[in-house]
Design a protein around this motif. Structure first.
Motif, PDB file in Angstrom:
ATOM      1  N   LYS A  17       0.948  -1.187  -0.051  1.00  0.00           N
ATOM      2  CA  LYS A  17      -0.036   0.088   0.009  1.00  0.00           C
ATOM      3  C   LYS A  17       0.869   1.329   0.033  1.00  0.00           C
ATOM      4  CE  LYS A  17      -3.796   2.267   2.276  1.00  0.00           C
ATOM      5  NZ  LYS A  17      -3.540   3.486   1.299  1.00  0.00           N
ATOM      6  N   GLU A  18       1.854   1.380   0.906  1.00  0.00           N
ATOM      7  CA  GLU A  18       2.709   2.699   0.677  1.00  0.00           C
ATOM      8  C   GLU A  18       3.689   2.683  -0.377  1.00  0.00           C
ATOM      9  OE1 GLU A  18       6.409   3.869   3.674  1.00  0.00           O
ATOM     10  OE2 GLU A  18       6.609   1.797   2.878  1.00  0.00           O
ATOM     11  N   THR A  19       3.917   1.698  -1.156  1.00  0.00           N
ATOM     12  CA  THR A  19       4.614   1.737  -2.501  1.00  0.00           C
ATOM     13  C   THR A  19       3.407   2.144  -3.551  1.00  0.00           C
ATOM     14  OG1 THR A  19       5.763  -0.231  -2.046  1.00  0.00           O
ATOM     15  CG2 THR A  19       5.751   0.188  -4.223  1.00  0.00           C
ATOM     16  N   VAL A  20       2.337   1.740  -3.333  1.00  0.00           N
ATOM     17  CA  VAL A  20       1.084   2.080  -4.483  1.00  0.00           C
ATOM     18  C   VAL A  20       0.877   3.722  -4.259  1.00  0.00           C
ATOM     19  CG1 VAL A  20      -1.116   1.969  -5.038  1.00  0.00           C
ATOM     20  CG2 VAL A  20       0.098  -0.145  -4.885  1.00  0.00           C
ATOM     21  N   ASP A  21       0.906   4.007  -2.999  1.00  0.00           N
ATOM     22  CA  ASP A  21       0.672   5.424  -2.812  1.00  0.00           C
ATOM     23  C   ASP A  21       1.792   6.443  -3.286  1.00  0.00           C
ATOM     24  OD1 ASP A  21      -1.775   4.694  -1.609  1.00  0.00           O
ATOM     25  OD2 ASP A  21      -1.001   4.820   0.530  1.00  0.00           O
ATOM     26  N   PHE A  22       2.915   5.910  -2.811  1.00  0.00           N
ATOM     27  CA  PHE A  22       4.271   6.609  -3.173  1.00  0.00           C
ATOM     28  C   PHE A  22       4.222   6.705  -4.706  1.00  0.00           C
ATOM     29  CE2 PHE A  22       8.635   6.770  -4.686  1.00  0.00           C
ATOM     30  CZ  PHE A  22       9.114   7.761  -3.978  1.00  0.00           C
ATOM     31  N   TYR A  23       4.278   5.774  -5.428  1.00  0.00           N
ATOM     32  CA  TYR A  23       4.253   5.795  -6.698  1.00  0.00           C
ATOM     33  C   TYR A  23       3.395   6.753  -7.546  1.00  0.00           C
ATOM     34  CZ  TYR A  23       8.340   3.162  -6.984  1.00  0.00           C
ATOM     35  OH  TYR A  23       9.629   2.624  -6.929  1.00  0.00           O
ATOM     36  N   ALA A 101      10.539  18.530  -7.511  1.00  0.00           N
ATOM     37  CA  ALA A 101      10.098  19.469  -6.472  1.00  0.00           C
ATOM     38  C   ALA A 101       9.118  18.387  -5.797  1.00  0.00           C
ATOM     39  CB  ALA A 101       9.192  20.578  -7.288  1.00  0.00           C
ATOM     40  N   LYS A 102       8.232  17.559  -6.533  1.00  0.00           N
ATOM     41  CA  LYS A 102       7.454  16.543  -5.763  1.00  0.00           C
ATOM     42  C   LYS A 102       8.139  15.779  -4.489  1.00  0.00           C
ATOM     43  CE  LYS A 102       3.627  15.915  -8.888  1.00  0.00           C
ATOM     44  NZ  LYS A 102       2.859  14.778  -9.891  1.00  0.00           N
ATOM     45  N   ALA A 103       9.438  15.290  -5.210  1.00  0.00           N
ATOM     46  CA  ALA A 103      10.034  14.352  -4.316  1.00  0.00           C
ATOM     47  C   ALA A 103      10.703  15.215  -3.094  1.00  0.00           C
ATOM     48  CB  ALA A 103      11.292  13.707  -5.228  1.00  0.00           C
ATOM     49  N   LYS A 104      11.018  16.392  -3.202  1.00  0.00           N
ATOM     50  CA  LYS A 104      11.585  17.168  -2.081  1.00  0.00           C
ATOM     51  C   LYS A 104      10.574  17.494  -1.371  1.00  0.00           C
ATOM     52  CE  LYS A 104      15.320  19.909  -3.241  1.00  0.00           C
ATOM     53  NZ  LYS A 104      16.333  19.310  -2.332  1.00  0.00           N
ATOM     54  N   PHE A 125      15.414   7.852  -3.806  1.00  0.00           N
ATOM     55  CA  PHE A 125      15.124   6.593  -3.334  1.00  0.00           C
ATOM     56  C   PHE A 125      13.609   6.278  -3.006  1.00  0.00           C
ATOM     57  CE2 PHE A 125      19.530   6.576  -2.634  1.00  0.00           C
ATOM     58  CZ  PHE A 125      19.925   5.396  -2.822  1.00  0.00           C
ATOM     59  N   ASP A 126      12.889   5.146  -3.324  1.00  0.00           N
ATOM     60  CA  ASP A 126      11.634   5.043  -3.063  1.00  0.00           C
ATOM     61  C   ASP A 126      11.364   4.509  -1.372  1.00  0.00           C
ATOM     62  OD1 ASP A 126      11.934   2.127  -2.804  1.00  0.00           O
ATOM     63  OD2 ASP A 126      10.555   1.780  -4.499  1.00  0.00           O
ATOM     64  N   GLY A 129      13.485   1.766  -0.465  1.00  0.00           N
ATOM     65  CA  GLY A 129      14.902   1.670  -0.359  1.00  0.00           C
ATOM     66  C   GLY A 129      15.809   1.440  -1.954  1.00  0.00           C
ATOM     67  N   HIS A 130      14.800   1.444  -3.046  1.00  0.00           N
ATOM     68  CA  HIS A 130      15.201   1.321  -4.502  1.00  0.00           C
ATOM     69  C   HIS A 130      15.550   2.707  -4.977  1.00  0.00           C
ATOM     70  CE1 HIS A 130      13.684  -2.679  -4.537  1.00  0.00           C
ATOM     71  NE2 HIS A 130      12.437  -2.454  -4.179  1.00  0.00           N
ATOM     72  N   ARG A 131      16.738   2.929  -5.674  1.00  0.00           N
ATOM     73  CA  ARG A 131      17.231   3.827  -6.186  1.00  0.00           C
ATOM     74  C   ARG A 131      16.247   4.176  -7.410  1.00  0.00           C
ATOM     75  NH1 ARG A 131      22.755   6.356  -8.688  1.00  0.00           N
ATOM     76  NH2 ARG A 131      22.494   8.498  -7.672  1.00  0.00           N
ATOM     77  N   LEU A 132      15.655   5.268  -7.783  1.00  0.00           N
ATOM     78  CA  LEU A 132      15.303   6.006  -8.791  1.00  0.00           C
ATOM     79  C   LEU A 132      15.989   6.720  -9.451  1.00  0.00           C
ATOM     80  CD1 LEU A 132      11.473   5.833  -7.372  1.00  0.00           C
ATOM     81  CD2 LEU A 132      12.495   3.978  -8.241  1.00  0.00           C
ATOM     82  N   GLU A 133      15.761   6.859 -10.732  1.00  0.00           N
ATOM     83  CA  GLU A 133      16.472   7.902 -11.718  1.00  0.00           C
ATOM     84  C   GLU A 133      15.299   8.188 -12.784  1.00  0.00           C
ATOM     85  OE1 GLU A 133      20.072   8.316 -15.173  1.00  0.00           O
ATOM     86  OE2 GLU A 133      19.622   6.284 -14.292  1.00  0.00           O
ATOM     87  N   LEU A 134      15.194   9.574 -12.987  1.00  0.00           N
ATOM     88  CA  LEU A 134      14.378   9.916 -14.059  1.00  0.00           C
ATOM     89  C   LEU A 134      15.298  10.677 -15.037  1.00  0.00           C
ATOM     90  CD1 LEU A 134      12.334   9.982 -11.125  1.00  0.00           C
ATOM     91  CD2 LEU A 134      11.011  10.664 -12.892  1.00  0.00           C
ATOM     92  N   ALA A 135      14.991  10.526 -16.113  1.00  0.00           N
ATOM     93  CA  ALA A 135      15.994  11.076 -17.129  1.00  0.00           C
ATOM     94  C   ALA A 135      15.291  11.720 -18.288  1.00  0.00           C
ATOM     95  CB  ALA A 135      16.878   9.687 -17.601  1.00  0.00           C
ATOM     96  N   ALA A 136      15.664  12.782 -18.887  1.00  0.00           N
ATOM     97  CA  ALA A 136      15.155  13.429 -19.888  1.00  0.00           C
ATOM     98  C   ALA A 136      16.386  13.564 -20.978  1.00  0.00           C
ATOM     99  CB  ALA A 136      14.596  14.633 -19.534  1.00  0.00           C
TER     100      ALA A 136
END
Length: 179
Positions: A17-23, A101-104, A125-126, A129-136
């Motif tokens: 549930k925490e994972t669904v809510d976070f993402y 901005a959302k993550a901060k 990190f989610d 503890g998984h490291r996430l990268e967002l790339a453009a």
């Protein structure tokens, strides 16, 4: 090639549930499915689980398993935290800034944007503890063709020497020169 695309990529999470809510909150992903069983269908092992599926855009699915009967999650202590990560493509650098901005706002520590010459990215990190990268992407077809052209020679040189080949050093030269 018979492969059409990646069907889904699955990771373990601490709390479904925490994972669904976070993402949903931070990344805008929708929950598109959930499967829960007492036994693993492929192996028949008794191991209750919740398997969730999130829409990562363009037909890509990110999945997680919550495994309440398994030992607590941990990372391979021999693999640096920055190595294993999930990278998501966003439309442009403005989208990177929006998600940053959302993550901060969630209280997360965000690294970047980092300029990789062919793309810019941010990292955080989610909740599991998984490291996430967002790339453009910030590159041209010509630059990508240049990178693709040297890739086979780089892999062969690495296999023979285990030292970083310099064929694509231009990707980070300006980044390292700034420090």
């Amino acid at each position: 090639m018979l492969i059409e695309k990646i069907h889904h990529v699955a990771y373990r999470c601490k709390d479904a549930k925490e994972t669904v809510d976070f993402y949903k909150r931070v990344m805008g992903m929708e929950l598109v499915g959930a499967i829960a069983e007492d036994k693993v269908p492929s192996t028949k092992e008794p191991d209750p689980y919740m398997h969730i599926f999130l829409d990562a855009g363009s037909g890509n699915i990110l999945a997680f398993f919550e495994l309440p009967k398994s030992p607590p999650m941990s990372r391979d202590p021999n693999t640096p935290d920055w190595t294993q990560h999930i990278a998501f493509q966003v439309a442009d650098v403005a989208a990177l800034e929006t998600i940053k901005a959302k993550a901060k706002a969630e209280g997360l520590e965000v690294v970047g944007p980092t300029d990789h010459d062919i793309f810019k990215s941010i990292y955080f990190f989610d909740p599991s503890g998984h490291r996430l990268e967002l790339a453009a992407w910030t590159t041209t077809p010509e630059t990508m063709a240049k990178l693709k052209a040297v890739a086979p020679a780089m892999v062969e040189e690495w296999a023979a020497t285990k030292k970083p080949p310099r064929h694509a050093a231009w990707l980070h030269e300006k980044e390292f020169a700034a420090h």
